[in-house]
Scaffold this motif. Structure first.
Motif, mmCIF file in Angstrom:
data_model
loop_
_atom_site.group_PDB
_atom_site.id
_atom_site.type_symbol
_atom_site.label_atom_id
_atom_site.label_comp_id
_atom_site.label_asym_id
_atom_site.label_seq_id
_atom_site.Cartn_x
_atom_site.Cartn_y
_atom_site.Cartn_z
ATOM 1 N N LYS A 282 37.372 -6.443 -6.414
ATOM 2 C CA LYS A 282 37.398 -5.001 -6.144
ATOM 3 C C LYS A 282 37.275 -4.183 -7.427
ATOM 4 N N PRO A 283 36.412 -3.174 -7.448
ATOM 5 C CA PRO A 283 36.348 -2.249 -8.582
ATOM 6 C C PRO A 283 37.621 -1.400 -8.643
ATOM 7 N N LEU A 284 37.891 -0.843 -9.832
ATOM 8 C CA LEU A 284 39.154 -0.152 -10.076
ATOM 9 C C LEU A 284 38.932 1.281 -10.543
ATOM 10 N N LEU A 285 39.874 2.146 -10.163
ATOM 11 C CA LEU A 285 39.937 3.511 -10.678
ATOM 12 C C LEU A 285 41.363 3.708 -11.187
ATOM 13 N N LEU A 286 41.530 3.774 -12.524
ATOM 14 C CA LEU A 286 42.860 3.688 -13.120
ATOM 15 C C LEU A 286 43.119 4.809 -14.119
ATOM 16 N N SER A 287 44.388 5.169 -14.253
ATOM 17 C CA SER A 287 44.793 6.117 -15.287
ATOM 18 C C SER A 287 44.607 5.490 -16.663
ATOM 19 N N ASP A 288 44.533 6.333 -17.689
ATOM 20 C CA ASP A 288 44.149 5.867 -19.019
ATOM 21 C C ASP A 288 45.342 5.416 -19.871
ATOM 22 N N ILE A 289 46.299 4.719 -19.258
ATOM 23 C CA ILE A 289 47.397 4.148 -20.034
ATOM 24 C C ILE A 289 46.924 2.846 -20.677
ATOM 25 N N GLU A 290 47.634 2.401 -21.709
ATOM 26 C CA GLU A 290 47.161 1.280 -22.524
ATOM 27 C C GLU A 290 47.049 -0.027 -21.750
ATOM 28 N N SER A 291 47.982 -0.297 -20.852
ATOM 29 C CA SER A 291 47.913 -1.566 -20.115
ATOM 30 C C SER A 291 46.699 -1.608 -19.192
ATOM 31 N N HIS A 292 46.303 -0.456 -18.636
ATOM 32 C CA HIS A 292 45.082 -0.402 -17.832
ATOM 33 C C HIS A 292 43.850 -0.634 -18.707
ATOM 34 N N LYS A 293 43.855 -0.069 -19.911
ATOM 35 C CA LYS A 293 42.725 -0.276 -20.825
ATOM 36 C C LYS A 293 42.634 -1.739 -21.270
ATOM 37 N N ALA A 297 39.146 -3.997 -20.867
ATOM 38 C CA ALA A 297 38.452 -4.663 -21.975
ATOM 39 C C ALA A 297 37.866 -6.013 -21.597
ATOM 40 N N VAL A 298 38.295 -6.557 -20.458
ATOM 41 C CA VAL A 298 37.877 -7.910 -20.058
ATOM 42 C C VAL A 298 36.536 -7.908 -19.326
ATOM 43 N N GLY A 299 36.188 -6.806 -18.642
ATOM 44 C CA GLY A 299 34.953 -6.826 -17.862
ATOM 45 C C GLY A 299 34.497 -5.435 -17.458
ATOM 46 N N ASP A 300 33.386 -5.393 -16.743
ATOM 47 C CA ASP A 300 32.797 -4.120 -16.299
ATOM 48 C C ASP A 300 33.160 -3.887 -14.839
ATOM 49 N N PHE A 301 34.404 -3.495 -14.613
ATOM 50 C CA PHE A 301 34.811 -3.360 -13.212
ATOM 51 C C PHE A 301 35.727 -2.167 -12.965
ATOM 52 N N GLU A 302 35.762 -1.203 -13.894
ATOM 53 C CA GLU A 302 36.631 -0.073 -13.608
ATOM 54 C C GLU A 302 36.167 1.184 -14.309
ATOM 55 N N PHE A 303 36.622 2.301 -13.757
ATOM 56 C CA PHE A 303 36.560 3.596 -14.428
ATOM 57 C C PHE A 303 37.995 4.068 -14.607
ATOM 58 N N TYR A 304 38.274 4.753 -15.705
ATOM 59 C CA TYR A 304 39.603 5.329 -15.834
ATOM 60 C C TYR A 304 39.496 6.831 -16.056
ATOM 61 N N PHE A 305 40.594 7.513 -15.754
ATOM 62 C CA PHE A 305 40.631 8.972 -15.836
ATOM 63 C C PHE A 305 41.832 9.387 -16.682
ATOM 64 N N HIS A 306 41.755 10.608 -17.212
ATOM 65 C CA HIS A 306 42.873 11.149 -17.971
ATOM 66 C C HIS A 306 43.988 11.490 -16.987
ATOM 67 N N ASN A 307 45.144 10.902 -17.187
ATOM 68 C CA ASN A 307 46.218 11.059 -16.220
ATOM 69 C C ASN A 307 46.665 12.519 -16.117
ATOM 70 N N ASN A 309 45.142 14.860 -14.758
ATOM 71 C CA ASN A 309 44.003 15.761 -14.901
ATOM 72 C C ASN A 309 43.104 15.592 -13.677
ATOM 73 N N SER A 310 43.197 16.521 -12.745
ATOM 74 C CA SER A 310 42.465 16.392 -11.476
ATOM 75 C C SER A 310 40.963 16.395 -11.664
ATOM 76 N N GLU A 311 40.475 17.195 -12.626
ATOM 77 C CA GLU A 311 39.031 17.249 -12.870
ATOM 78 C C GLU A 311 38.527 15.913 -13.392
ATOM 79 N N SER A 312 39.266 15.300 -14.310
ATOM 80 C CA SER A 312 38.891 13.990 -14.830
ATOM 81 C C SER A 312 38.913 12.946 -13.725
ATOM 82 N N PHE A 313 39.924 13.014 -12.861
ATOM 83 C CA PHE A 313 39.998 12.096 -11.721
ATOM 84 C C PHE A 313 38.761 12.261 -10.829
#
Length: 358
Positions: A282-293, A297-307, A309-313
C-alpha cells in the motif's frame, strides 16, 4: 553453544498494540534450537489480547495481576536457574522490574525503546506528568542494554539526551498473498488510518484536512479507539465519506483491501501500522516527522505533508491520487528492511553476543 539461551520477556500485557506485535514477531522467528523464550505479563488481559496467538507459538506465559506479583514470580524463576538468562523488557513498568534484577548473578538485562519517550510522554500525558514519567523511565533504563526500535529514536536519544543505544528497526510479517485491487479509476477509493484516536496521533487534524480536500469518491476509514473517538464521531457524524470503525479484531483484513494508508502522527518510534501497510503493497501519505522519513528513505512508496498544514496535506493527497504505484515493487522494497524475520535475526545476534560476553 549447546544449551538453549533462556530469554525472559517482560511486558505489561499481550493486548493488540505495537510493542506486543513486535514481541510476537521476535518470538515467532526465534531459533528454538538456540533460544528458550518465556513471557511474564504484569496485569490481566483484556478482550483485545493476543494471548491465544502467543500460546500457539508453544511458549510458556506466566500472567500476574500486578507488577509486584510479576516481580516476585520472576525472582522465583531466576532463583531456580543455574545458568545465565536474558531479561528483555518492553515499556516503562517492565523496565522498572528489569532494573531491579541488574545486580542479579547471571542475568543479562535488555530493553527495547518503542518510542522517543522525551517527546511521546509529554504529548500523551501533558508537560508535568510527561516529564515525571520520562525521569522515571530514564532512571530505569540507565544500567540496562538499550535497543531503539528505529534509527530516529537512536539518533534523538544520543543527540538530545546523550543516551547511547543499539538499534533494531521494527519489522512485521509479510503475507504470502495480498489482494490486488480493482484498477477502475472511477471507483470509490479508501484511505485508511489505523491506530489510536488520540491527540498524539493528530487524528482531529487528519479528518479536518481530509474533509477540506473535498474528494467525493474517496473515503477515510478510521480504525481504532482512544480518548477522542466519541467527540470526533459526533463532530463528523454528518460527513458521509468519513467512517469510524472503532476496534476491529482483524484490521489486516481491512488493510489488505484499502488503497492507501495515512497518518498525521506527531511522534512515532517506527510505526507498525505503516510497516504493515507496506507488507500489503500500500502507498503511504504521512506527516513529515523523522520516523516517517526513515521509512520513506527505503523506497518510492509515499508522499509526506507538513504536519498541521491543511494546504500541504491537500497537495500531497492530490499527488498521491494521481500517481500509479506498483504494489509488488512496494513489497519488495520494504521487505528487505522491515520484515519480521530480518528484525528477529538482529535481536538474536545481540542475544548471542551479550550472552557470550557474559
Amino acid at each position: 553453544m549447546t544449551k538453549q539461551i533462556k530469554v525472559i520477556y517482560v511486558i505489561s500485557s499481550l493486548s493488540n498494540k505495537g510493542p506486543t506485535n513486535i514481541l510476537y514477531s521476535i518470538i515467532n522467528d526465534l531459533d528454538r534450537k538456540k533460544f528458550l523464550p518465556l513471557i511474564f505479563t504484569l496485569k490481566p488481559e483484556t478482550n483485545n489480547s493476543r494471548f491465544d496467538e502467543f500460546k500457539s507459538l508453544n511458549i510458556k506465559i506466566i500472567s500476574s495481576n500486578s507488577r509486584l506479583e510479576a516481580r516476585k514470580k520472576i525472582k522465583k524463576y531466576l532463583s531456580g536457574l543455574s545458568e545465565c538468562a536474558i531479561i528483555h523488557s518492553h515499556g516503562i513498568f517492565s523496565d522498572l522490574i528489569n532494573r531491579s534484577f541488574v545486580h542479579t548473578k547471571n542475568v543479562i538485562n535488555i530493553t527495547t525503546l518503542h518510542d522517543y519517550m522525551f517527546e511521546d510522554y509529554v504529548l500523551t500525558y501533558g508537560r508535568m506528568m510527561g516529564h515525571l514519567m520520562t525521569s522515571i523511565h530514564t532512571w530505569a533504563i540507565k544500567p540496562i542494554y538499550k535497543i531503539s526500535c528505529s534509527e530516529t529514536v537512536q539518533k534523538k536519544m544520543n543527540y538530545y539526551n546523550h543516551i547511547q543505544t543499539d538499534v533494531v528497526q521494527n519489522g512485521v510479517p509479510y503475507p504470502l498473498k495480498y489482494v490486488k485491487l480493482n484498477e477502475n479509476k472511477t471507483r470509490t477509493k479508501h484511505l485508511l488510518y489505523l491506530g489510536n484516536i488520540s491527540s498524539l496521533k493528530n487524528v482531529d487534524f487528519l479528518i479536518e484536512a481530509f474533509t477540506k480536500s473535498n474528494y467525493p469518491n474517496l473515503i477515510l476509514d478510521l480504525v481504532g479507539e482512544g480518548e477522542l473517538l466519541d467527540r470526533l464521531k459526533a463532530k463528523y457524524s454528518n460527513c458521509n465519506n468519513v467512517k469510524f470503525w472503532g476496534h476491529i479484531s482483524n484490521p489486516n483484513k481491512l488493510l489488505s483491501k484499502t488503497d492507501y494508508l495515512v497518518s498525521a502522527s506527531k511522534s512515532e518510534g517506527l510505526p507498525t501500522a505503516v510497516l504493515e501497510a507496506l507488507s500489503y503493497g500500500k502507498p503511504l501519505l504521512l506527516s513529515d516527522i523523522e520516523s516517517h522519513k526513515e521509512i520513506l528513505a527505503v523506497g518510492d512508496f509515499e508522499f509526506y505533508f507538513h504536519n498541521n498544514n491543511s494546504e500541504s496535506f491537500g497537495r500531497s493527497l492530490k499527488r498521491l491520487l494521481l500517481t500509479e504505484f506498483d504494489s509488488e515493487k512496494i513489497r519488495k522494497q520494504a521487505i528487505k528492511k522491515f520484515s519480521a524475520p530480518v528484525m528477529s535475526k538482529k535481536y538474536q545476534k545481540i542475544y548471542i553476543r551479550l550472552y557470550e560476553r557474559n
